[in-house]
Write a protein that holds these residues in place. Sequence first.
Motif, short mmCIF file in Angstrom:
data_model
loop_
_atom_site.label_atom_id
_atom_site.label_comp_id
_atom_site.label_asym_id
_atom_site.label_seq_id
_atom_site.Cartn_x
_atom_site.Cartn_y
_atom_site.Cartn_z
N GLY A 176 101.47 35.27 -9.51
CA GLY A 176 100.26 34.97 -9.98
C GLY A 176 99.89 33.70 -10.32
N HIS A 177 101.02 32.81 -11.16
CA HIS A 177 100.33 31.21 -11.05
C HIS A 177 100.23 30.58 -9.72
CE1 HIS A 177 99.84 31.71 -15.22
NE2 HIS A 177 101.16 31.90 -15.48
N ARG A 178 101.51 30.48 -8.79
CA ARG A 178 100.74 30.20 -7.54
C ARG A 178 99.64 30.22 -6.84
NH1 ARG A 178 105.11 32.24 -5.40
NH2 ARG A 178 106.59 30.96 -5.66
N LEU A 179 99.09 31.48 -7.26
CA LEU A 179 98.88 32.49 -6.19
C LEU A 179 96.71 31.58 -7.34
CD1 LEU A 179 97.06 34.18 -4.12
CD2 LEU A 179 96.98 35.34 -5.80
N GLN A 180 96.93 31.27 -8.12
CA GLN A 180 96.05 30.82 -9.34
C GLN A 180 95.88 28.95 -8.64
OE1 GLN A 180 96.33 31.04 -13.01
NE2 GLN A 180 94.75 29.19 -13.67
N HIS A 181 96.74 28.41 -8.29
CA HIS A 181 97.19 27.20 -8.25
C HIS A 181 95.89 27.19 -6.67
CE1 HIS A 181 97.97 23.20 -7.61
NE2 HIS A 181 98.53 23.10 -6.36
N ASP A 182 97.04 28.20 -6.03
CA ASP A 182 96.12 27.92 -3.81
C ASP A 182 94.54 28.20 -4.25
OD1 ASP A 182 98.60 27.98 -3.66
OD2 ASP A 182 99.22 30.17 -2.88
N PHE A 183 94.35 29.06 -5.12
CA PHE A 183 92.42 29.82 -5.09
C PHE A 183 91.58 28.02 -5.74
CE2 PHE A 183 93.02 33.79 -4.17
CZ PHE A 183 92.01 33.80 -3.36
N TYR A 184 92.71 27.28 -5.95
CA TYR A 184 91.09 26.36 -6.28
C TYR A 184 90.74 25.70 -5.73
CZ TYR A 184 92.70 26.58 -11.72
OH TYR A 184 93.40 26.91 -12.77
N THR A 185 91.27 26.02 -4.54
CA THR A 185 90.80 25.00 -3.21
C THR A 185 89.93 25.54 -2.86
OG1 THR A 185 91.85 26.53 -1.58
CG2 THR A 185 93.58 24.23 -2.00
N VAL A 186 89.49 27.20 -3.26
CA VAL A 186 87.83 27.84 -2.42
C VAL A 186 87.15 27.09 -4.02
CG1 VAL A 186 88.89 29.17 -1.33
CG2 VAL A 186 88.45 29.53 -4.28
N PHE A 187 87.27 26.55 -4.39
CA PHE A 187 86.29 26.03 -6.11
C PHE A 187 84.91 25.42 -5.59
CE2 PHE A 187 88.41 26.92 -10.33
CZ PHE A 187 88.48 28.77 -9.83
N GLU A 188 85.00 24.08 -4.37
CA GLU A 188 84.45 23.02 -3.93
C GLU A 188 83.48 23.57 -3.29
OE1 GLU A 188 85.94 19.71 -2.78
OE2 GLU A 188 87.01 18.90 -4.54
N GLU A 189 84.09 24.72 -2.49
CA GLU A 189 83.25 25.92 -1.36
C GLU A 189 82.48 26.28 -2.19
OE1 GLU A 189 84.12 29.43 1.89
OE2 GLU A 189 85.50 27.33 1.16
N LEU A 190 82.54 27.31 -3.10
CA LEU A 190 82.02 28.00 -3.65
C LEU A 190 81.43 27.13 -4.24
CD1 LEU A 190 84.81 30.42 -4.99
CD2 LEU A 190 83.35 31.16 -3.74
N LEU A 191 81.19 26.43 -5.54
CA LEU A 191 80.25 25.31 -6.07
C LEU A 191 79.24 24.52 -5.02
CD1 LEU A 191 82.74 23.89 -8.41
CD2 LEU A 191 80.63 25.16 -9.04
N ALA A 192 79.24 24.40 -4.25
CA ALA A 192 78.35 23.40 -3.46
C ALA A 192 77.69 24.53 -2.60
CB ALA A 192 79.47 23.10 -2.36
N ALA A 193 77.77 25.45 -1.84
CA ALA A 193 76.89 26.93 -1.83
C ALA A 193 75.96 27.50 -3.21
CB ALA A 193 78.16 28.10 -1.37
N GLN A 194 76.08 26.95 -4.16
CA GLN A 194 75.37 27.34 -4.77
C GLN A 194 74.53 26.65 -5.62
OE1 GLN A 194 74.60 31.19 -5.27
NE2 GLN A 194 76.96 31.45 -3.92
N ALA A 195 74.75 24.90 -5.29
CA ALA A 195 74.43 23.22 -6.21
C ALA A 195 72.80 23.89 -6.84
CB ALA A 195 75.15 22.82 -5.37
N SER A 196 72.57 24.36 -5.19
CA SER A 196 70.95 23.92 -5.46
C SER A 196 70.18 25.33 -5.99
CB SER A 196 70.06 23.83 -4.14
OG SER A 196 70.36 24.31 -2.76
N LYS A 197 70.36 25.98 -5.65
CA LYS A 197 70.62 27.85 -6.61
C LYS A 197 70.51 28.09 -8.23
CE LYS A 197 71.95 29.77 -2.34
NZ LYS A 197 72.78 30.67 -2.22
N GLU A 198 69.29 28.35 -8.34
CA GLU A 198 68.40 28.64 -9.01
C GLU A 198 68.25 29.93 -9.85
OE1 GLU A 198 66.62 26.29 -12.42
OE2 GLU A 198 66.68 24.33 -11.24
N TYR A 199 68.43 31.18 -10.91
CA TYR A 199 68.56 31.95 -11.51
C TYR A 199 67.55 33.26 -10.73
CZ TYR A 199 64.03 32.20 -13.83
OH TYR A 199 62.51 32.69 -14.04
N GLN A 200 66.58 32.57 -9.94
CA GLN A 200 65.95 33.40 -9.16
C GLN A 200 66.57 34.22 -7.85
OE1 GLN A 200 64.50 30.44 -10.15
NE2 GLN A 200 62.38 30.27 -10.47
N ASP A 201 67.37 33.25 -7.09
CA ASP A 201 68.82 33.31 -6.64
C ASP A 201 69.50 33.49 -6.54
OD1 ASP A 201 66.69 31.13 -4.45
OD2 ASP A 201 66.62 30.06 -5.48
#
Length: 226
Positions: A176-201
Motif C-alpha cells: 500500500g505504501h509503495r503504491l502511495q509513493h508511486d501515485f505522487y508522480t501523477v499529482f503534478e499532472e492533476l494539479l496542472a490540469a486544474q490550475a486555471s479553473k474555478e468553481y464554475q468549471d
Amino acid sequence: MTQFARLLHLVDSSIPTGSFAYSYGLEASITFGLVTNAFGLRNYLYAYLQQVSSMELPVMTSCFRLAGQELGNEFLVLAEEYDAQMLVPALHKASVVQGRNWLKLLVSFYPTAGLQALGEWFVQHQQPQHFTLLFTLALQKAGFQLPDLQTMYLHMLLRDQLSAAIRLGFLGPLEGHRLQHDFYTVFEELLAAQASKEYQDACRSAFLLDTAQVLHEDLYSKLFQN
C-alpha cells in the motif's frame, strides 16, 4: 519550513476529523467486484483522483480567492452549487461531519485567526459546512498557500483510500505504501490540469465511482461507513 511542518501535522491521519471512518466507495467497489486485483485498484485510484481533481480543486481555487475578502454573494453561489453536486447522501453527510470537526479543530489551533466567523456565516446562510470549503477557507486565513493546500488535499485523500484498502485486507501495508509513493508522480499532472479553473468549471467525472458509493448502503456488513 515551520509553516510546512504545521501543515503536515494538520493533514496527519491521527487528526480527529473522522476521515478514518469512511471508504468513499472503495469497500463497495471491492465487495461488488468492481475492483478485483492490484491493476484494478490502480485504475480505481486514478479515477478517484481524477474525480477529486476535476471537482474539488477548482472549488478550492475559488474558495481560496474569496477567503481573502468578506464572504458575499459569490461565495454563497459557490456553496450552493457545491452542495447541489454532492449527489450521494452518505457522502454529503460525511462531508458535513468532517467539515464541522475540521473547523472546531482549527478554531482551537488558531484562536486569533477569526475562524469562528466562518461557522457563523454558514449557520446564518443555512449552508452545510462541507469539508472541502472549510478546509480551504480556514487554512487560507491561517496563512497557508493554495498550491500547498491542494497538494496536501490530494495526499490526504490518496492516503485514506490506501489505508482503507489495507484495513479491508485487500493489500498489505508495504504494498500500500509503495503504491502511495508511486501515485505522487501523477499529482503534478492533476494539479496542472486544474490550475486555471474555478468553481464554475467543477464537474464530476467518474460516474461508476458514484454508483459504487451509492451501493455502499446495500452491503450486508460494513467495516467503513462510506
